[in-house]
Design a protein around this motif. Sequence first.
Motif, short mmCIF file in Angstrom:
data_model
loop_
_atom_site.label_atom_id
_atom_site.label_comp_id
_atom_site.label_asym_id
_atom_site.label_seq_id
_atom_site.Cartn_x
_atom_site.Cartn_y
_atom_site.Cartn_z
N PHE A 184 0.86 -1.18 0.00
CA PHE A 184 0.00 0.00 0.00
C PHE A 184 0.89 1.23 0.00
O PHE A 184 1.82 1.34 0.80
N VAL A 185 0.62 2.17 -0.90
CA VAL A 185 1.44 3.37 -1.07
C VAL A 185 0.76 4.53 -0.36
O VAL A 185 -0.33 4.97 -0.75
N ASP A 186 1.40 5.05 0.68
CA ASP A 186 0.80 6.12 1.49
C ASP A 186 0.50 7.37 0.70
O ASP A 186 -0.42 8.13 1.04
N ALA A 187 1.24 7.60 -0.39
CA ALA A 187 1.04 8.82 -1.17
C ALA A 187 -0.39 8.92 -1.72
O ALA A 187 -0.88 10.02 -2.00
N ILE A 188 -1.08 7.78 -1.85
CA ILE A 188 -2.45 7.81 -2.35
C ILE A 188 -3.35 8.64 -1.44
O ILE A 188 -4.28 9.29 -1.88
N LEU A 189 -3.04 8.64 -0.15
CA LEU A 189 -3.89 9.33 0.82
C LEU A 189 -3.60 10.81 0.93
O LEU A 189 -4.44 11.56 1.43
N ASP A 190 -2.41 11.27 0.51
CA ASP A 190 -2.11 12.70 0.62
C ASP A 190 -1.96 13.35 -0.76
O ASP A 190 -2.83 14.10 -1.20
N GLU A 191 -0.89 13.08 -1.46
CA GLU A 191 -0.77 13.65 -2.81
C GLU A 191 -1.86 13.12 -3.73
O GLU A 191 -2.33 13.82 -4.62
N GLY A 192 -2.26 11.89 -3.52
CA GLY A 192 -3.28 11.28 -4.35
C GLY A 192 -2.68 10.50 -5.51
O GLY A 192 -1.47 10.43 -5.69
N GLU A 193 -3.57 9.91 -6.28
CA GLU A 193 -3.21 9.18 -7.49
C GLU A 193 -3.34 10.14 -8.66
O GLU A 193 -4.31 10.89 -8.74
N LEU A 194 -2.37 10.15 -9.55
CA LEU A 194 -2.40 11.04 -10.70
C LEU A 194 -2.72 10.24 -11.96
O LEU A 194 -2.17 9.15 -12.15
N SER A 195 -3.60 10.77 -12.79
CA SER A 195 -3.92 10.14 -14.06
C SER A 195 -3.46 11.05 -15.19
O SER A 195 -3.91 12.19 -15.30
N PHE A 196 -2.55 10.54 -16.01
CA PHE A 196 -2.06 11.26 -17.18
C PHE A 196 -2.76 10.67 -18.40
O PHE A 196 -2.62 9.47 -18.69
N ILE A 197 -3.51 11.49 -19.11
CA ILE A 197 -4.31 11.03 -20.23
C ILE A 197 -3.70 11.52 -21.53
O ILE A 197 -3.52 12.73 -21.74
N PHE A 198 -3.35 10.55 -22.38
CA PHE A 198 -2.74 10.84 -23.68
C PHE A 198 -3.75 10.56 -24.78
O PHE A 198 -4.45 9.54 -24.74
N VAL A 199 -3.80 11.43 -25.76
CA VAL A 199 -4.68 11.25 -26.91
C VAL A 199 -3.84 11.47 -28.17
O VAL A 199 -3.16 12.50 -28.29
N GLY A 200 -3.85 10.49 -29.05
CA GLY A 200 -3.05 10.61 -30.27
C GLY A 200 -1.57 10.77 -30.01
O GLY A 200 -0.85 11.40 -30.79
N GLY A 201 -1.09 10.20 -28.90
CA GLY A 201 0.33 10.23 -28.58
C GLY A 201 0.79 11.46 -27.83
O GLY A 201 1.96 11.55 -27.44
#
Length: 299
Positions: A184-201
């Motif tokens: 379990f990664v503690d950063a999920i609870l403070d910084e959070g999970e980041l989603s990087f979304i790529f479209v067409g590269g």
Amino acid sequence: MTPMRVAVLRCERLPRFVTWEISDVESLFGDDRRLIEAFAERGVDAEPVAWSDPAADWRAYDAAVLRSTWDYVDRPARFLETAAAIERSGCMLLNPPDAVRWNADKRYLDDLDRLGVPIVPLVRGTPADATRIRAAITDSGWRELVLKPAVGVGGSGVVRTDLASLEDVLQAIPSGTEVMVQPFVDAILDEGELSFIFVGGALSHVLRKRPAKGDFRAHGIYGGTVVAAAASAGDAAEVEAMLARLPFDLLYARFDVVRVDGRLAVLELELIEPMLYFDLAPGSAGRLADATLARLAGA
């Protein structure tokens, strides 16, 4: 001139793990509606189609864009058969079939590791492998753990536990079910999970997801929050380097990452049915429509 036709693939029903009441189910398909509107603005005839619809004639479409196909986890073999049927029909499946087959099972994380993409470490096995799994975790020194099924969406079947309780958790799972265990990664609870979304590269937008108080799953169906985020140049470069290592020509990709020991590591790579939160990124639905049309023009 006949306009292009695009099938925006969705689920026939919500996956079986959703056992609670959702007052407005159609609100979950906002991404699909925005994409269809973006296609219409470009003179393209797009419509929602359930991937499992036996009456679907894939030859009638120029492209089929995988979007809200969340119930594929209940029938993964049939889903992959449908992907193959779309490919045979001459309709362009996006993302491409080889990427879909690869991403449908979380064994892809092992491949990412081999490709040099940082991942949150894991131990894989079935409940019959409990002794080996426990020994590997003991050697790794992980204290708090997260257990996930090898095939799943939306946090289904995910359990937070610890080494002392792991064996009991495994015993409650059907014997042939493959799972993976991660720290379990503690950063999920403070910084959070980041989603990087790529479209067409290219990087389209970035999201920050945090779990609800008392939970650990960042998905919105469990009360988690999702907001638009600004990524640092360094973070963006890290994830762009991850994308560059993949052996696929992707229409879109969502990298869900978390910071481990100062650098970003992949929790999930979503190529089949990720929510892209077009409402949080003006113009992003149009970017996906444009990227789809570019693929068709280059075919």
